[in-house]
Design a protein around this motif. Sequence first.
Motif, PDB file in Angstrom:
ATOM      1  N   TRP A  57      15.175  38.851  83.824  1.00 39.29           N
ATOM      2  CA  TRP A  57      14.978  37.393  83.871  1.00 39.29           C
ATOM      3  C   TRP A  57      14.368  36.986  85.199  1.00 39.29           C
ATOM      4  O   TRP A  57      14.350  37.768  86.151  1.00 39.29           O
ATOM      5  CB  TRP A  57      16.300  36.650  83.639  1.00 39.29           C
ATOM      6  N   GLY A  58      13.854  35.771  85.232  1.00 36.85           N
ATOM      7  CA  GLY A  58      13.279  35.257  86.470  1.00 36.85           C
ATOM      8  C   GLY A  58      13.392  33.752  86.524  1.00 36.85           C
ATOM      9  O   GLY A  58      13.642  33.103  85.512  1.00 36.85           O
ATOM     10  N   LYS A  59      13.197  33.218  87.726  1.00 38.03           N
ATOM     11  CA  LYS A  59      13.229  31.762  87.882  1.00 38.03           C
ATOM     12  C   LYS A  59      11.820  31.171  87.792  1.00 38.03           C
ATOM     13  O   LYS A  59      11.651  29.971  87.643  1.00 38.03           O
ATOM     14  CB  LYS A  59      13.864  31.392  89.226  1.00 38.03           C
ATOM     15  N   THR A  60      10.817  32.076  87.941  1.00 36.28           N
ATOM     16  CA  THR A  60       9.409  31.661  87.837  1.00 36.28           C
ATOM     17  C   THR A  60       8.667  32.728  87.046  1.00 36.28           C
ATOM     18  O   THR A  60       9.155  33.858  86.901  1.00 36.28           O
ATOM     19  CB  THR A  60       8.746  31.562  89.237  1.00 36.28           C
ATOM     20  N   LEU A  61       7.479  32.390  86.558  1.00 36.97           N
ATOM     21  CA  LEU A  61       6.647  33.369  85.848  1.00 36.97           C
ATOM     22  C   LEU A  61       6.376  34.590  86.724  1.00 36.97           C
ATOM     23  O   LEU A  61       6.391  35.728  86.262  1.00 36.97           O
ATOM     24  CB  LEU A  61       5.294  32.744  85.474  1.00 36.97           C
ATOM     25  N   LEU A 109      14.823  39.939  90.225  1.00 42.40           N
ATOM     26  CA  LEU A 109      14.130  40.609  91.327  1.00 42.40           C
ATOM     27  C   LEU A 109      15.076  40.914  92.496  1.00 42.40           C
ATOM     28  O   LEU A 109      15.129  42.019  93.010  1.00 42.40           O
ATOM     29  CB  LEU A 109      12.981  39.700  91.779  1.00 42.40           C
ATOM     30  N   GLU A 110      15.824  39.895  92.894  1.00 40.34           N
ATOM     31  CA  GLU A 110      16.759  40.032  94.015  1.00 40.34           C
ATOM     32  C   GLU A 110      18.197  39.899  93.484  1.00 40.34           C
ATOM     33  O   GLU A 110      18.402  39.327  92.430  1.00 40.34           O
ATOM     34  CB  GLU A 110      16.506  38.917  95.043  1.00 40.34           C
ATOM     35  N   ASN A 130      14.946  37.863  78.858  1.00 36.46           N
ATOM     36  CA  ASN A 130      15.745  36.652  78.662  1.00 36.46           C
ATOM     37  C   ASN A 130      14.856  35.457  78.972  1.00 36.46           C
ATOM     38  O   ASN A 130      14.566  35.187  80.141  1.00 36.46           O
ATOM     39  CB  ASN A 130      16.955  36.688  79.601  1.00 36.46           C
ATOM     40  N   ILE A 131      14.408  34.767  77.925  1.00 33.98           N
ATOM     41  CA  ILE A 131      13.515  33.623  78.164  1.00 33.98           C
ATOM     42  C   ILE A 131      14.285  32.302  78.181  1.00 33.98           C
ATOM     43  O   ILE A 131      13.694  31.232  78.241  1.00 33.98           O
ATOM     44  CB  ILE A 131      12.381  33.559  77.101  1.00 33.98           C
ATOM     45  N   SER A 132      15.619  32.396  78.173  1.00 33.10           N
ATOM     46  CA  SER A 132      16.428  31.172  78.156  1.00 33.10           C
ATOM     47  C   SER A 132      16.809  30.697  79.558  1.00 33.10           C
ATOM     48  O   SER A 132      17.789  29.971  79.738  1.00 33.10           O
ATOM     49  CB  SER A 132      17.696  31.389  77.328  1.00 33.10           C
ATOM     50  N   CYS A 133      16.042  31.129  80.564  1.00 29.93           N
ATOM     51  CA  CYS A 133      16.369  30.735  81.942  1.00 29.93           C
ATOM     52  C   CYS A 133      15.637  29.455  82.318  1.00 29.93           C
ATOM     53  O   CYS A 133      14.540  29.192  81.839  1.00 29.93           O
ATOM     54  CB  CYS A 133      15.923  31.821  82.917  1.00 29.93           C
ATOM     55  N   PRO A 134      16.233  28.673  83.237  1.00 26.48           N
ATOM     56  CA  PRO A 134      15.546  27.476  83.704  1.00 26.48           C
ATOM     57  C   PRO A 134      14.276  27.837  84.487  1.00 26.48           C
ATOM     58  O   PRO A 134      14.303  28.753  85.307  1.00 26.48           O
ATOM     59  CB  PRO A 134      16.564  26.812  84.635  1.00 26.48           C
TER      60      PRO A 134
END
Lengths: 304, 262
Positions: A102-106, A50-51, A128-132
């Motif tokens: 990718w994202g850090k949250t849903l 996003l950012e 990319n679903i391999s993010c924390p």
Amino acid sequence: MTPTLDITLAGIQMKNPVMVASGTFGYGPEYADLVDLNQLGAIVVKGISLEPWGGNKTPRMVEVSGGLINAIGLQNPGVAGFIGKYMPFLRKHDLAVIVNIWGKTLEEYAEVAAQFDGVEGVHALEINISCPNVKAGGSSFGTTLESTAKVVAAVRAKTKLPIIPKLAPNVSDIGAFAKVCEDNGADALSLINSFPAMAIDIETRRPILANISGGLSGPAIHPIAVKLVYEAAKAVKIPLIALGGITSAKDAIEFMIAGASAVAVGTANFTEPLTALHVIDGLRDYLVRNNMSRVQELVRSIRI
Amino acid sequence: MMRIENGTVVGHDAMGPDYRVLTLKLPDVAPLAKPGQFIHLRLAQLHDAVLRRPFSIYRVDGNHLSILYKTVGRGTASMQTLRLNDTASVVGPLGNGFPLDLADSLTPVLVAGGYGVAPLYFLARKMTRRGILFIGGAKAADILLADEFRALDWEVQVATDDGSLGVKGLVTVALDAWLAASAPHTQPEFFACGPNGMLKAVGDRAIGGNQKAWLSLDRHMGCGVGACLACVQKVRLSGQETLARVCKDGPIFEARDVIWEN
């Protein structure tokens, strides 16, 4: 007769099934002096959040036997930065543009997807679903069925573009993860992402990467990826995009026989920037040699 | 503009006990090369390595391009086995290169650490005027190209850690003495290639003296073309902190733009 290489994958038309993988080809201009982008089936651009995101400290990459370990940390210019800086360039070329997100949250995954919906020249989103997962103590979204389902559903709800979850390899049953993506609205799957890995400097006894560990890619992971593609193909009907250590047409053909409809060249772009073009040529030669008129005849053609 | 081509080995010679010069015939790449740029090399002998190896360009003579290297690891050890007429794959020229448009009032001051002198020699050959080279190394055998610079009418000052050639100590010992003596009547502009500590030291002197210093940074690289983001360096551009790609946005940075960490 010249065999036809063009395919339609999840509604995405491509002149051939050979793509370049996210994170290994930048956003398009980086290799354009060497590789005619118009020859490629698709480019999957480096992951966008996003950012803007700064990524990890250096060292971020180390060469190991049969591959490399990277921990770039997803550095990217953000949705607006990417669209403004790179989409005008990509729109001028004749190839499918798949944006890795990718994202850090849903919520971030959903919002990135929403912002790409309707952007001219974007043909699909690879997730990319391999993010924390920051809100779940940092464990990767892609390593539980429940959070994988949630990410795919969240993105599905926000976009009309084809969505392509990119599976993590470090799960016990890849078929179950493939199925949960299919059930939650995925149009295709990319598999696989790099393997968690680590290298240590034995003189200093410190990890070589600043991030301690990273993801292993390159020829070393190719046979493991073939097995995962073979397993996933048995579990789902949606098309698969295979990646993992492709350095030649032989590697690509192996993936297609195992179940992939398309392939992506990754780490080999660094070694030999013309690899994807060599794969396209070698694929055509193989079809001629085997009297196949369409590349689709190869897909899932394994004889057991 | 960068190209990819297979170069034929047309020269491979020792330079003292520890260094070698590899010359490749590269009709596409060589004519495009500018001082401070580098090439990314792949050897058949090292076919299992997934990353190419970056080398500064030491000299260009027509279609021939030379690099100067020291055997420090697996890549350079297998490079030593290259013979005349062998081929190697080259991507290049890469990176931005040194600025060549020096104002008439400025004196080029080149500062080299060991074989970091290689790209500076290419620079000196392309410059229309003479200047001074400061070169430092561990011992006399690490001081390369001093005679070649003198042949171009450049002044050369040497420093070695063990005092076996020139002044004893770091190259900045020689540089500081010269700066103190020549400060009133010379306006230096610095060009440097060597270890980080040396680059920072040269940059600090330039900033302190209100002069410019063009520093050639060396970082572990992946792709070499700006795609992988492995070799990033924290920099300050137009007042904003950001990450620059050493391979693509560099390897040459002005001292004020570099944010040194640790």
